[in-house]
Design a protein around this motif. Sequence first.
Motif, PDB file in Angstrom:
ATOM      1  N   LYS A  98     104.378   5.102  46.128  1.00  0.00           N
ATOM      2  CA  LYS A  98     105.335   6.134  46.533  1.00  0.00           C
ATOM      3  C   LYS A  98     105.639   5.995  48.015  1.00  0.00           C
ATOM      4  O   LYS A  98     104.734   5.700  48.808  1.00  0.00           O
ATOM      5  CB  LYS A  98     104.717   7.512  46.310  1.00  0.00           C
ATOM      6  CG  LYS A  98     104.896   8.082  44.929  1.00  0.00           C
ATOM      7  CD  LYS A  98     104.371   9.507  44.955  1.00  0.00           C
ATOM      8  CE  LYS A  98     104.513  10.174  43.619  1.00  0.00           C
ATOM      9  NZ  LYS A  98     103.965  11.526  43.654  1.00  0.00           N
ATOM     10  N   GLU A 130     108.096  16.166  48.020  1.00  0.00           N
ATOM     11  CA  GLU A 130     107.290  15.758  46.854  1.00  0.00           C
ATOM     12  C   GLU A 130     108.108  15.835  45.561  1.00  0.00           C
ATOM     13  O   GLU A 130     108.011  14.948  44.709  1.00  0.00           O
ATOM     14  CB  GLU A 130     106.026  16.617  46.770  1.00  0.00           C
ATOM     15  CG  GLU A 130     105.011  16.215  47.845  1.00  0.00           C
ATOM     16  CD  GLU A 130     103.844  17.183  47.982  1.00  0.00           C
ATOM     17  OE1 GLU A 130     102.891  16.830  48.699  1.00  0.00           O
ATOM     18  OE2 GLU A 130     103.891  18.291  47.413  1.00  0.00           O
ATOM     19  N   GLY A 166     109.998  12.853  45.024  1.00  0.00           N
ATOM     20  CA  GLY A 166     109.230  11.655  44.684  1.00  0.00           C
ATOM     21  C   GLY A 166     108.489  10.991  45.832  1.00  0.00           C
ATOM     22  O   GLY A 166     108.113   9.829  45.720  1.00  0.00           O
ATOM     23  N   TYR A 167     108.274  11.735  46.908  1.00  0.00           N
ATOM     24  CA  TYR A 167     107.579  11.147  48.068  1.00  0.00           C
ATOM     25  C   TYR A 167     106.176  11.736  48.199  1.00  0.00           C
ATOM     26  O   TYR A 167     105.919  12.858  47.751  1.00  0.00           O
ATOM     27  CB  TYR A 167     108.356  11.446  49.365  1.00  0.00           C
ATOM     28  CG  TYR A 167     109.729  10.828  49.386  1.00  0.00           C
ATOM     29  CD1 TYR A 167     109.951   9.581  49.968  1.00  0.00           C
ATOM     30  CD2 TYR A 167     110.809  11.487  48.798  1.00  0.00           C
ATOM     31  CE1 TYR A 167     111.217   9.014  49.969  1.00  0.00           C
ATOM     32  CE2 TYR A 167     112.072  10.920  48.792  1.00  0.00           C
ATOM     33  CZ  TYR A 167     112.277   9.680  49.371  1.00  0.00           C
ATOM     34  OH  TYR A 167     113.522   9.122  49.364  1.00  0.00           O
TER      35      TYR A 167
END
Lengths: 324, 214
Positions: free
Chosen positions: A36, A63, A66-67
């Motif tokens: 990620k 988040e 997708g981080y």
Amino acid sequence: MPRRSFILTVIFLLMLALGCKQKDDGAGTGAGSQGKRKMAVVISTLNNPWFVVLGDTAKARAEELGYDATIFDSQNDTAKESDHFDNVIAGGYAAILFNPTDADGSIANVKKAKEAGIPTFCIDREINSSDAAVTQILSDNYSGCVELGQYFVKKMNQKGNYVELLGILGDNNTWNRSKGFHSVVDNYPELKRVAQQSAEFDRTKAMEVLESIMQANPEIDAVFCGNDAMAMGAYQALAAAGKADKVKVFGFDGAKDVIDSIRDGKIVATGMQFPKRMARMAAEQADEYIKGKRDFPQKVPVAVELVTQENIAKYTAYGRESEQ
Amino acid sequence: MKKACKYTLAAAVLVFLLSQSVYLKDLAEVREQRRREAFNAAQYAGDFWLNQLPGALDNAVDITELIGLFEADMAQAIERYGKAPGVSRVYAYLLKGEGTIVSVEDDALKVSVGTPHTNPDVVIETGFYIPGNAVRDASGLVDVSSFSDTMKFNEIGGEINKIIVEEVIRPFLAEKPAAGRTVRFFGATQVAQDAVEEDSLQVIRIVPVRLELE
């Protein structure tokens, strides 16, 4: 070469090699756990619930996108902030969601990240530069305080003695708020500012500063505070002096304890900033940047709304009821 | 002992010389002074007023059309005529029109722009200070992104308001406006996108850019 010097030289060269990371062409690889990418959320201080909400929301939105996201607390110290930037650069983050400590002092940090190929997105607080950050999402403090100033004049019936508690002197928000307020209030000669002092956006300092001001100026009718933490500190000082019912307190932020206090009739009004909205926008724009978008306005003012005892039903902590 | 005296004397001279060559000033004051020296908001506002705003007035929307559009379709009004410098529920509009003065208040004219000219539906600000940034924002000519700090952007709004008081409001009031007379105006207003739902659109407040008695 003696053995010890040789080992030290090797360690030094290794550290140098690790420090000289090659720049990439855009937002850095920024890979975190399980491949990620990583976003850093660097916040001026977590010693104020408003900034905790700002940081937590930015992290949560990053988040969701997708981080892996990590929050860094600068504790209102540009030196600590600089260390965080060094760590973020060395850690290969893909973007920085940044709430600066100082409008001038933080520019170097943003430029350092830019040179390392890491884009920075300022939230709420401004840096005095048009070409360091990708974009700056900022509360429209001046206009918010114009509206607050008009309401102040109305509630004070155009006369009375008041105290102004300023925020951190190196922060543009402090002066934009103060100037917006004075652009209205200074037109009423019977409204007299008996003291203006910085309490650095801090609740405890505000309490101490107001206690000291009241010793020299016992007859005050209102306190205008540059943020809600200071408004709560001022209210505490007034309550301790038995003056809470007589002196009107005005804040700025839209923090939970002040929204509750407006509802309870303790604080008169505040300017609602939208930390959640700004933090989400910053994370989304960072994501767009990483995906290739480059066309962002340098400064995006986000309107502040007046919250009073009359319209409190529309608001909740840190935003509008309708957008929760 | 003699040596100690010598060193003390030397240290005292050094401290004295240093104190004469160093002075302390509040950092915030120095920054504010530098910023002011580098940017002249009054000059910027003067240029805006003389050279930029007149062209933008060509695109001012008629007040009756705007009020009708607010009531019929606020989204259309915003899309066609509304301007905001960033993210906002409040939009600024550059407008024009004429109407009958219903009353002259201390700091405003109440004006009817509809027929039969009895109920005021706009208020034109005529006080000696104008708060906010209605004209700056409605013009759409001042881009916040072109300034290194937003204080400069805000100072421009304040300077524009000063020009309005001196060059529009004072000369107009000197003509002694009175109820029943017709006034022609260009100006700016700010309206929230949910003003109709929130029932706050009864009277539109206008910051004047031009005022003329018929």
